[in-house]
Design a protein around this motif. Sequence first.
Motif, PDB file in Angstrom:
ATOM      1  N   ILE A   1     -44.532 -67.234 134.260  1.00 21.26           N
ATOM      2  CA  ILE A   1     -43.199 -67.816 134.073  1.00 21.26           C
ATOM      3  C   ILE A   1     -42.378 -67.691 135.359  1.00 21.26           C
ATOM      4  CG2 ILE A   1     -41.010 -67.522 132.840  1.00 21.26           C
ATOM      5  CD1 ILE A   1     -42.757 -66.765 130.386  1.00 21.26           C
ATOM      6  N   CYS A   2     -42.422 -66.509 135.957  1.00 16.23           N
ATOM      7  CA  CYS A   2     -41.637 -66.289 137.185  1.00 16.23           C
ATOM      8  C   CYS A   2     -42.086 -67.233 138.302  1.00 16.23           C
ATOM      9  CB  CYS A   2     -41.770 -64.841 137.672  1.00 16.23           C
ATOM     10  SG  CYS A   2     -40.940 -63.693 136.597  1.00 16.23           S
ATOM     11  N   GLU A   3     -43.376 -67.482 138.365  1.00 15.04           N
ATOM     12  CA  GLU A   3     -43.888 -68.341 139.437  1.00 15.04           C
ATOM     13  C   GLU A   3     -43.689 -69.822 139.128  1.00 15.04           C
ATOM     14  OE1 GLU A   3     -47.268 -65.077 140.720  1.00 15.04           O
ATOM     15  OE2 GLU A   3     -47.851 -66.850 139.592  1.00 15.04           O
ATOM     16  N   LEU A   4     -43.583 -70.148 137.861  1.00 16.16           N
ATOM     17  CA  LEU A   4     -43.447 -71.560 137.467  1.00 16.16           C
ATOM     18  C   LEU A   4     -42.014 -72.078 137.622  1.00 16.16           C
ATOM     19  CD1 LEU A   4     -45.224 -73.828 136.236  1.00 16.16           C
ATOM     20  CD2 LEU A   4     -44.386 -73.120 133.991  1.00 16.16           C
ATOM     21  N   ILE A   5     -41.041 -71.198 137.395  1.00 11.94           N
ATOM     22  CA  ILE A   5     -39.636 -71.644 137.385  1.00 11.94           C
ATOM     23  C   ILE A   5     -39.240 -72.352 138.695  1.00 11.94           C
ATOM     24  CG2 ILE A   5     -37.214 -70.862 137.254  1.00 11.94           C
ATOM     25  CD1 ILE A   5     -38.251 -70.526 134.540  1.00 11.94           C
ATOM     26  N   PRO A   6     -39.589 -71.801 139.869  1.00  9.79           N
ATOM     27  CA  PRO A   6     -39.203 -72.517 141.097  1.00  9.79           C
ATOM     28  C   PRO A   6     -39.835 -73.913 141.188  1.00  9.79           C
ATOM     29  CG  PRO A   6     -39.846 -70.262 141.608  1.00  9.79           C
ATOM     30  CD  PRO A   6     -40.216 -70.492 140.177  1.00  9.79           C
ATOM     31  N   ALA A   7     -41.047 -74.068 140.661  1.00  6.82           N
ATOM     32  CA  ALA A   7     -41.693 -75.387 140.676  1.00  6.82           C
ATOM     33  C   ALA A   7     -40.939 -76.358 139.767  1.00  6.82           C
ATOM     34  CB  ALA A   7     -43.149 -75.261 140.241  1.00  6.82           C
ATOM     35  N   ILE A   8     -40.463 -75.854 138.632  1.00  2.00           N
ATOM     36  CA  ILE A   8     -39.686 -76.717 137.724  1.00  2.00           C
ATOM     37  C   ILE A   8     -38.409 -77.179 138.435  1.00  2.00           C
ATOM     38  CG2 ILE A   8     -38.435 -76.819 135.534  1.00  2.00           C
ATOM     39  CD1 ILE A   8     -40.382 -74.622 134.505  1.00  2.00           C
ATOM     40  N   GLN A   9     -37.765 -76.243 139.130  1.00  5.59           N
ATOM     41  CA  GLN A   9     -36.532 -76.617 139.836  1.00  5.59           C
ATOM     42  C   GLN A   9     -36.823 -77.643 140.935  1.00  5.59           C
ATOM     43  OE1 GLN A   9     -34.641 -73.893 142.620  1.00  5.59           O
ATOM     44  NE2 GLN A   9     -32.654 -74.291 141.674  1.00  5.59           N
ATOM     45  N   LYS A  10     -37.894 -77.407 141.687  1.00  2.47           N
ATOM     46  CA  LYS A  10     -38.268 -78.332 142.770  1.00  2.47           C
ATOM     47  C   LYS A  10     -38.510 -79.739 142.215  1.00  2.47           C
ATOM     48  CE  LYS A  10     -41.366 -76.681 145.776  1.00  2.47           C
ATOM     49  NZ  LYS A  10     -40.880 -76.582 147.165  1.00  2.47           N
ATOM     50  N   VAL A  11     -39.283 -79.808 141.142  1.00  3.60           N
ATOM     51  CA  VAL A  11     -39.613 -81.110 140.544  1.00  3.60           C
ATOM     52  C   VAL A  11     -38.357 -81.761 139.962  1.00  3.60           C
ATOM     53  CG1 VAL A  11     -40.900 -82.221 138.664  1.00  3.60           C
ATOM     54  CG2 VAL A  11     -42.037 -80.538 140.124  1.00  3.60           C
ATOM     55  N   ALA A  12     -37.517 -80.964 139.313  1.00  7.11           N
ATOM     56  CA  ALA A  12     -36.301 -81.523 138.696  1.00  7.11           C
ATOM     57  C   ALA A  12     -35.388 -82.141 139.758  1.00  7.11           C
ATOM     58  CB  ALA A  12     -35.568 -80.444 137.901  1.00  7.11           C
ATOM     59  N   LYS A  13     -35.253 -81.454 140.894  1.00  5.11           N
ATOM     60  CA  LYS A  13     -34.427 -82.005 141.977  1.00  5.11           C
ATOM     61  C   LYS A  13     -35.004 -83.328 142.470  1.00  5.11           C
ATOM     62  CE  LYS A  13     -32.526 -77.747 143.935  1.00  5.11           C
ATOM     63  NZ  LYS A  13     -32.588 -76.822 145.088  1.00  5.11           N
ATOM     64  N   ALA A  14     -36.330 -83.359 142.607  1.00 12.23           N
ATOM     65  CA  ALA A  14     -36.995 -84.571 143.114  1.00 12.23           C
ATOM     66  C   ALA A  14     -36.890 -85.721 142.110  1.00 12.23           C
ATOM     67  CB  ALA A  14     -38.458 -84.260 143.427  1.00 12.23           C
ATOM     68  N   VAL A  15     -37.053 -85.400 140.822  1.00 16.47           N
ATOM     69  CA  VAL A  15     -36.951 -86.447 139.789  1.00 16.47           C
ATOM     70  C   VAL A  15     -35.538 -87.023 139.791  1.00 16.47           C
ATOM     71  CG1 VAL A  15     -36.914 -86.833 137.279  1.00 16.47           C
ATOM     72  CG2 VAL A  15     -38.811 -85.567 138.323  1.00 16.47           C
ATOM     73  N   LYS A  16     -34.550 -86.135 139.908  1.00 17.72           N
ATOM     74  CA  LYS A  16     -33.158 -86.603 139.902  1.00 17.72           C
ATOM     75  C   LYS A  16     -32.901 -87.524 141.095  1.00 17.72           C
ATOM     76  CE  LYS A  16     -28.482 -84.957 139.010  1.00 17.72           C
ATOM     77  NZ  LYS A  16     -27.687 -85.373 140.146  1.00 17.72           N
TER      78      LYS A  16
END
Length: 138
Positions: free
Chosen positions: A58-73
């Motif tokens: 979970i700790c390692e996945l959260i930054p990837a979610i943020q990175k992808v969310a910024k890119a999708v936006k």
Amino acid sequence: MNTDLFKKIIAGEIPCEKVYEDDVAFAFLDINPVNPGHTLVIPKKWSSGFLDADKDTICELIPAIQKVAKAVKEATGADGINIIQNEGEAAGQKVFHLHFHVIPRFVDDGLEHWYGKAVDDETAKTLAEKIRHSITRS
Ligand code: 5GP
């Protein structure tokens, strides 16, 4: 129960529109998007959902979610983003490999949030006490 689908996508056995990959995370477009650009972010390490995932994942996945969310936006020009995880069939989970939906949202896109329900004070107090008790035991 569908537990293998995303393993096959990570392995390249089922094609997908991949947008991101690192040692821990893999992200690809949802085949049936709520809005165009709807992306799924998953850990490479399998767990059924969020509740049985290990903390490191979970700790390692959260930054990837943020990175992808910024890119999708940025890529979609979305006005907002929903990040959603469905845990269990009752919550709408269909694929049993932990995944976070990153959904671009637009003003007037026609999607509605669910509505809240009124709860009396006594019920709320009892539930809060039970949740606190459960947390202290975990
Ligand atoms: P859940 O309902 O389990 O939270 O979400 C599963 C998601 O996986 C759904 O939004 C569904 O459209 C997506 N999905 C199911 N099968 C495939 C597939 O083969 N490829 C891709 N890219 N997405 C899929």
